[in-house]
Each structure stands twice: as structure tokens, then as C-alpha cells.
Design a protein around this motif. Structure first.
Motif, PDB file in Angstrom:
ATOM      1  N   GLU A   7      -0.552   0.166  -2.184  1.00  0.00           N
ATOM      2  CA  GLU A   7       0.801   0.528  -1.742  1.00  0.00           C
ATOM      3  C   GLU A   7       0.721   1.451  -0.515  1.00  0.00           C
ATOM      4  O   GLU A   7       1.464   1.298   0.438  1.00  0.00           O
ATOM      5  CB  GLU A   7       1.504   1.217  -2.914  1.00  0.00           C
ATOM      6  CG  GLU A   7       2.979   1.444  -2.740  1.00  0.00           C
ATOM      7  CD  GLU A   7       3.774   0.174  -2.443  1.00  0.00           C
ATOM      8  OE1 GLU A   7       4.740   0.267  -1.678  1.00  0.00           O
ATOM      9  OE2 GLU A   7       3.394  -0.913  -2.949  1.00  0.00           O
ATOM     10  N   GLN A   8      -0.228   2.379  -0.544  1.00  0.00           N
ATOM     11  CA  GLN A   8      -0.405   3.286   0.593  1.00  0.00           C
ATOM     12  C   GLN A   8      -0.840   2.527   1.838  1.00  0.00           C
ATOM     13  O   GLN A   8      -0.378   2.809   2.936  1.00  0.00           O
ATOM     14  CB  GLN A   8      -1.438   4.366   0.262  1.00  0.00           C
ATOM     15  CG  GLN A   8      -0.854   5.490  -0.564  1.00  0.00           C
ATOM     16  CD  GLN A   8      -1.870   6.590  -0.828  1.00  0.00           C
ATOM     17  OE1 GLN A   8      -2.886   6.678  -0.154  1.00  0.00           O
ATOM     18  NE2 GLN A   8      -1.602   7.409  -1.813  1.00  0.00           N
ATOM     19  N   ARG A  10      -0.235  -0.603   2.497  1.00  0.00           N
ATOM     20  CA  ARG A  10       0.888  -1.423   2.935  1.00  0.00           C
ATOM     21  C   ARG A  10       1.857  -0.573   3.787  1.00  0.00           C
ATOM     22  O   ARG A  10       2.517  -1.074   4.679  1.00  0.00           O
ATOM     23  CB  ARG A  10       1.619  -1.949   1.697  1.00  0.00           C
ATOM     24  CG  ARG A  10       2.689  -2.982   1.973  1.00  0.00           C
ATOM     25  CD  ARG A  10       3.242  -3.536   0.661  1.00  0.00           C
ATOM     26  NE  ARG A  10       4.167  -2.625   0.001  1.00  0.00           N
ATOM     27  CZ  ARG A  10       5.445  -2.501   0.349  1.00  0.00           C
ATOM     28  NH1 ARG A  10       5.947  -3.214   1.312  1.00  0.00           N
ATOM     29  NH2 ARG A  10       6.229  -1.640  -0.294  1.00  0.00           N
ATOM     30  N   ARG A  11       1.925   0.719   3.450  1.00  0.00           N
ATOM     31  CA  ARG A  11       2.862   1.598   4.130  1.00  0.00           C
ATOM     32  C   ARG A  11       2.224   2.371   5.290  1.00  0.00           C
ATOM     33  O   ARG A  11       2.908   3.154   5.944  1.00  0.00           O
ATOM     34  CB  ARG A  11       3.418   2.622   3.120  1.00  0.00           C
ATOM     35  CG  ARG A  11       4.292   2.023   2.081  1.00  0.00           C
ATOM     36  CD  ARG A  11       4.556   2.985   0.938  1.00  0.00           C
ATOM     37  NE  ARG A  11       5.393   2.347  -0.068  1.00  0.00           N
ATOM     38  CZ  ARG A  11       6.715   2.419  -0.086  1.00  0.00           C
ATOM     39  NH1 ARG A  11       7.349   3.147   0.797  1.00  0.00           N
ATOM     40  NH2 ARG A  11       7.415   1.786  -1.000  1.00  0.00           N
ATOM     41  N   HIS A  13       1.428   4.131   8.333  1.00  0.00           N
ATOM     42  CA  HIS A  13       2.285   4.202   9.531  1.00  0.00           C
ATOM     43  C   HIS A  13       1.549   3.798  10.806  1.00  0.00           C
ATOM     44  O   HIS A  13       2.165   3.397  11.779  1.00  0.00           O
ATOM     45  CB  HIS A  13       2.874   5.600   9.681  1.00  0.00           C
ATOM     46  CG  HIS A  13       1.888   6.615  10.169  1.00  0.00           C
ATOM     47  ND1 HIS A  13       0.964   7.216   9.348  1.00  0.00           N
ATOM     48  CD2 HIS A  13       1.667   7.105  11.400  1.00  0.00           C
ATOM     49  CE1 HIS A  13       0.232   8.032  10.060  1.00  0.00           C
ATOM     50  NE2 HIS A  13       0.624   7.999  11.312  1.00  0.00           N
ATOM     51  N   LEU A  16       1.791  -0.090  10.633  1.00  0.00           N
ATOM     52  CA  LEU A  16       3.188  -0.482  10.861  1.00  0.00           C
ATOM     53  C   LEU A  16       3.653  -0.079  12.258  1.00  0.00           C
ATOM     54  O   LEU A  16       4.425  -0.794  12.898  1.00  0.00           O
ATOM     55  CB  LEU A  16       4.101   0.151   9.803  1.00  0.00           C
ATOM     56  CG  LEU A  16       4.026  -0.488   8.412  1.00  0.00           C
ATOM     57  CD1 LEU A  16       4.761   0.356   7.388  1.00  0.00           C
ATOM     58  CD2 LEU A  16       4.612  -1.900   8.455  1.00  0.00           C
ATOM     59  N   ASP A 243       8.246  11.447  -1.189  1.00  0.00           N
ATOM     60  CA  ASP A 243       8.547  10.129  -0.616  1.00  0.00           C
ATOM     61  C   ASP A 243       8.645   9.046  -1.694  1.00  0.00           C
ATOM     62  O   ASP A 243       8.555   9.332  -2.890  1.00  0.00           O
ATOM     63  CB  ASP A 243       7.548   9.768   0.497  1.00  0.00           C
ATOM     64  CG  ASP A 243       6.179   9.366  -0.037  1.00  0.00           C
ATOM     65  OD1 ASP A 243       6.010   9.262  -1.273  1.00  0.00           O
ATOM     66  OD2 ASP A 243       5.266   9.153   0.789  1.00  0.00           O
ATOM     67  N   GLU A 298       6.281   5.520   6.457  1.00  0.00           N
ATOM     68  CA  GLU A 298       5.601   5.287   5.181  1.00  0.00           C
ATOM     69  C   GLU A 298       6.594   5.281   4.017  1.00  0.00           C
ATOM     70  O   GLU A 298       6.470   4.487   3.091  1.00  0.00           O
ATOM     71  CB  GLU A 298       4.487   6.320   4.983  1.00  0.00           C
ATOM     72  CG  GLU A 298       3.485   6.278   6.134  1.00  0.00           C
ATOM     73  CD  GLU A 298       2.049   6.618   5.740  1.00  0.00           C
ATOM     74  OE1 GLU A 298       1.814   7.043   4.596  1.00  0.00           O
ATOM     75  OE2 GLU A 298       1.155   6.436   6.606  1.00  0.00           O
ATOM     76  N   HIS A 299       7.582   6.153   4.078  1.00  0.00           N
ATOM     77  CA  HIS A 299       8.595   6.226   3.019  1.00  0.00           C
ATOM     78  C   HIS A 299       9.337   4.892   2.902  1.00  0.00           C
ATOM     79  O   HIS A 299       9.545   4.371   1.811  1.00  0.00           O
ATOM     80  CB  HIS A 299       9.561   7.365   3.332  1.00  0.00           C
ATOM     81  CG  HIS A 299      10.703   7.503   2.375  1.00  0.00           C
ATOM     82  ND1 HIS A 299      10.528   7.760   1.036  1.00  0.00           N
ATOM     83  CD2 HIS A 299      12.053   7.409   2.560  1.00  0.00           C
ATOM     84  CE1 HIS A 299      11.714   7.831   0.435  1.00  0.00           C
ATOM     85  NE2 HIS A 299      12.654   7.613   1.344  1.00  0.00           N
ATOM     86  N   TYR A 300       9.746   4.344   4.036  1.00  0.00           N
ATOM     87  CA  TYR A 300      10.522   3.099   4.042  1.00  0.00           C
ATOM     88  C   TYR A 300       9.645   1.848   4.197  1.00  0.00           C
ATOM     89  O   TYR A 300      10.186   0.736   4.221  1.00  0.00           O
ATOM     90  CB  TYR A 300      11.557   3.121   5.169  1.00  0.00           C
ATOM     91  CG  TYR A 300      12.719   4.027   4.875  1.00  0.00           C
ATOM     92  CD1 TYR A 300      13.605   3.734   3.837  1.00  0.00           C
ATOM     93  CD2 TYR A 300      12.940   5.191   5.620  1.00  0.00           C
ATOM     94  CE1 TYR A 300      14.665   4.566   3.547  1.00  0.00           C
ATOM     95  CE2 TYR A 300      14.003   6.037   5.332  1.00  0.00           C
ATOM     96  CZ  TYR A 300      14.862   5.713   4.301  1.00  0.00           C
ATOM     97  OH  TYR A 300      15.914   6.534   4.008  1.00  0.00           O
ATOM     98  N   ALA A 301       8.359   2.025   4.327  1.00  0.00           N
ATOM     99  CA  ALA A 301       7.448   0.906   4.593  1.00  0.00           C
ATOM    100  C   ALA A 301       7.964   0.084   5.778  1.00  0.00           C
ATOM    101  O   ALA A 301       7.866  -1.145   5.797  1.00  0.00           O
ATOM    102  CB  ALA A 301       7.292   0.032   3.347  1.00  0.00           C
TER     103      ALA A 301
END
Ligand SMILES: [Zn+2]
Length: 414
Positions: A7-8, A10-11, A13, A16, A243, A298-301
Motif C-alpha cells: 500500500e505504501q 502504491r502511494r 509520492h 506518483l 493519513d 500519499e494520503h490520496y494515492a
């Protein structure tokens, strides 16, 4: 554990940030120095504009100060003595040493001191989205979260002793409002009190700590006390947010300071005509735009709420026949104050939808000949939800509502 790591990742930053074309870091420019791309700049601009509005309502006055200053300033402020490790080396200007600015505080004091202030004028709240440079070893640099140059949402409040509680109360309210608007519901607070080695009158410390506690209590903040954990120049409050995957981030610090005003001889004229030393409150709500945007990503992916999304809605054409209608809709959306994009290229609509989905654009409007004939449009949300037969007027009205109210769930899902 593996799930959480996944999950981390995927997020992340950094990943992304590059996929969503928000920012980059270049070896040729230097580690820890951020280049904001157009989409990242739109995101940052939304945050800045939002914050500027709230600060304006709270009686702050904005200032700008230079990115370098004479070493003399940092000799007087004590930064050279106490913070030399986080400052970059001196540059020579006509035989005089200058430094890249590590903090905005001395600059704001200099502005405060250009006038003689009466007790009636206080508090004076000087705000600056101030860019500072701090030394970090290359090994600890980490995307937007640990950088060498960053812009703080900084402010310094110059007030009297008896105004501390009210100012802290205002700050706590402001911070809660801001965190809630950005989608952070959980806040943890910490109060750090007088350390064994401290400057200033102990009675002053006791009085100030009492006011900080009173403000926290009155605003219903439950807080942990770090006994003796304050800086040598005053007690402080830290706020942490949680978060989407339960990680805590410290963003806000409210630091009382009895020392810097003394070093700079910053005073005000009291009601008896004498001069008293002014109290200084250092505070940042978001910390820095760099770090905060890193946390937001990261909070909102990457799935930003509509009011923050760099592109809010993308118009996709099914074929070339509908291009004119699609461009007309794009223009309407733009005219309404939204941030639309358009893909009227020759690709298949399925491909266009996939692209827009990868870009994490909140709304897609698919325009085909039937829609044009009916004067309506088909809507597709980021999560795949489809809504048929929406009129352009309804679309604009609802999106504006979603932006205005900073909604975290799409209006079309409510
Ligand atoms: Zn400061």
C-alpha cells in the motif's frame, strides 16, 4: 505487514509525482531541489490561494523577504552560533559574507522594527510563503519529504504577554479547519514545556505554559505533555495528523519565543508610555508546501479531491463528428472557472478513458453523436461509476458545488 508495504509503495509520492507529471528532481540542478511541473504548480497554487484567503480573514499581513542575507543578521539572531550545521556556507559579496536564508524569523523582526508600535496595534501577524535553504546530507534526501530548499507557510505573530492565549486559540482553530478541509480528520497534539536549560524569566514561562494549556483545553484538544521538551527560548505546541493508512505526520508547530525579540530589541510602547519587549510566536500550519504536497499525494494515492485536482474534468470524443460540440463544452467548463482538459484525438474512446484514468482525473465526459443529438452527456467517474444523460448545466453546477464545499466524495455519488 506485506500488505501495508504494498500500500505504501502504491502511494509513493515520488512514483506518483512522476506518473502524474507533478514535479521532478534533477541531478544537474542538485539533490533535494524541487522543480514543480505545470500540474504540480496548479496543485500548489490551489493550496496557497486557499491558505492566503484564510490568513487574510484572520488578520495576517503578507510580506516577501530575500533569499539571502548578510551573515551579520545571523550573528545577531544566534543562528550562526546555534544552527550553523543546517546553514550553507558563506558566499562573498564585495568582501562581506552572505548566507542562503535558513529561516524567515530575523527578516520578519526587521520589518516589525521599522515602526514604533503601540500596545494598541498588537498583535501584528506577518505571513510569508518563505523559501528557505537548509543543509541535508544527500543520504537522507527523500522526494518532497526531505529536501534542501523549501517554501514554508510561515508566519510570526508579534503580541503582548496577555494576548498569547487568544492567539493560540485562533491558531488551533485555523489548523483544525485547514486539516479538515484537506481531508485529515484525526489530529494529535503535543505540548512541550520548559527544559532545564532555558532562557527568560521562569515566571514568564509558567504564565505562557498556562495560557497554552488553557487554549488547548478550551478548544477541546486532548494533548500529550512533553515535560522539559520545549526549546530553550519558549514552550511549543506540535500538531500531527494521521493519513489514510494510519501514518502520522507532524505538520504544525506553534513556538513561543522570548529570546529573539530580546536579541533584536523588538519592543512596543505600553499603556504607561514605557517600552516592553514584544512576544514572538513562530508558526507554520502545513510546514512546507513541498512536504505537505508529498503527504497529500500519499494520503490520496494521487486521487485528489476535485478542488485540488490539477485537471478536474476531461472531455473525450467518440469520433471526429462531435469535436466541435466537445470543444464547446470544454470552453463552457473553463468559462465557469473549472479546470478542464480535452482529448479530441483519433484514438479509440476506450484508450482515452484508460489514459484519463491513469491521470486520475476526477471526471470524464464522453461525447458521442447520440449525446450531441440529445443535448446531454455521459459522465464517468474516476472509480468507474457511470452517470448517463447529464445536462451541461447540471454538470457545471454540481462540479462547482463540489469544489466550493471541498467535498471529499464526488457529488454524483451522493
Ligand atoms: Zn520563525
Amino acid at each position: 505487514m506485506a500488505r501495508r508495504r504494498e500500500e505504501q509503495e502504491r502511494r509513493d509520492h515520488r512514483k506518483l509525482g512522476s506518473e502524474l507529471d507533478l514535479f521532478s528532481i534533477h541531478e544537474e540542478i542538485g539533490g533535494g531541489l524541487i522543480s514543480w511541473h505545470p500540474k504540480g504548480a496548479v496543485l500548489r497554487f490551489q493550496i496557497e490561494t486557499y491558505l492566503r484567503g484564510l490568513l487574510d480573514d484572520d488578520g495576517y499581513q503578507f510580506v516577501y523577504t530575500p533569499h539571502v542575507a548578510s551573515e551579520k543578521l545571523y550573528e545577531r539572531s544566534g543562528h550562526l552560533e546555534n544552527y550553523a550545521d543546517l546553514m550553507y556556507g558563506a558566499m562573498d559579496i564585495e568582501g562581506n559574507p552572505f548566507r542562503a536564508k535558513p529561516m524567515n524569523c530575523p527578516n520578519h523582526i526587521m520589518i516589525y522594527k521599522t515602526h514604533l508600535h503601540s500596545y494598541r496595534e498588537l498583535p501584528i501577524r506577518l505571513a510569508e510563503f518563505g523559501t528557505v535553504y537548509r543543509f541535508e546530507k544527500s543520504g537522507v534526501l527523500h522526494g518532497l519529504l526531505r529536501v534542501r530548499g523549501f517554501t514554508q507557510d510561515d508566519a510570526h505573530i508579534f503580541c503582548r504577554m496577555d494576548q498569547i492565549q487568544e492567539e493560540i486559540t485562533k491558531l488551533l482553530r485555523l489548523a483544525s479547519r485547514v486539516y479538515k478541509d484537506f481531508g485529515f480528520a484525526k489530529i494529535k497534539s503535543f505540548l512541550s514545556t520548559k527544559p532545564p536549560q532555558s532562557a527568560g524569566d521562569p515566571a514568564l514561562w509558567a504564565e505562557a505554559e498556562k495560557m497554552l494549556r488553557a487554549a488547548l483545553d478550551a478548544e477541546g484538544f486532548r494533548y500529550e505533555v512533553d515535560e522539559g521538551g520545549g526549546a530553550f527560548y519558549g514552550p511549543k505546541i506540535d500538531l500531527k495528523i494521521e493519513d489514510a493508512i494510519g501514518r502520522e505526520w507532524q505538520l504544525c508547530t506553534v513556538q513561543l519565543d522570548f529570546t529573539l525579540p530580546r536579541k533584536f530589541d523588538a519592543t512596543y510602547r505600553n499603556d504607561k508610555g514605557g517600552e516592553d519587549q514584544v512576544v514572538m510566536i513562530h508558526r507554520a500550519i502545513l510546514g512546507s508546501f513541498e512536504r505537505f504536497v508529498g503527504v497529500l499525494i500519499e494520503h490520496y494515492a494521487g486521487n485528489f479531491p476535485l478542488w485540488l485536482a490539477p485537471v478536474q474534468v476531461k472531455v473525450l470524443t467518440v469520433n471526429t463528428e462531435v469535436e466541435a460540440a466537445a470543444r464547446e463544452l470544454w470552453a463552457k467548463l473553463r468559462h465557469a472557472g473549472l479546470r478542464p482538459a480535452i482529448d479530441a484525438g483519433p484514438d479509440k474512446v476506450g484508450y482515452k478513458v484508460r489514459e484519463a484514468t491513469l491521470e486520475r482525473i476526477p471526471y470524464m465526459v464522453v461525447i458521442g453523436p447520440k449525446d450531441v443529438a440529445a443535448g446531454t452527456l455521459s459522465l464517468r467517474l474516476r472509480d468507474g461509476t457511470q452517470v448517463a444523460a447529464v445536462s451541461p448545466e447540471e454538470l457545471i453546477e454540481k462540479l462547482l458545488l463540489e469544489v466550493r464545499e471541498k467535498r471529499l466524495t464526488p457529488v454524483f455519488k451522493a
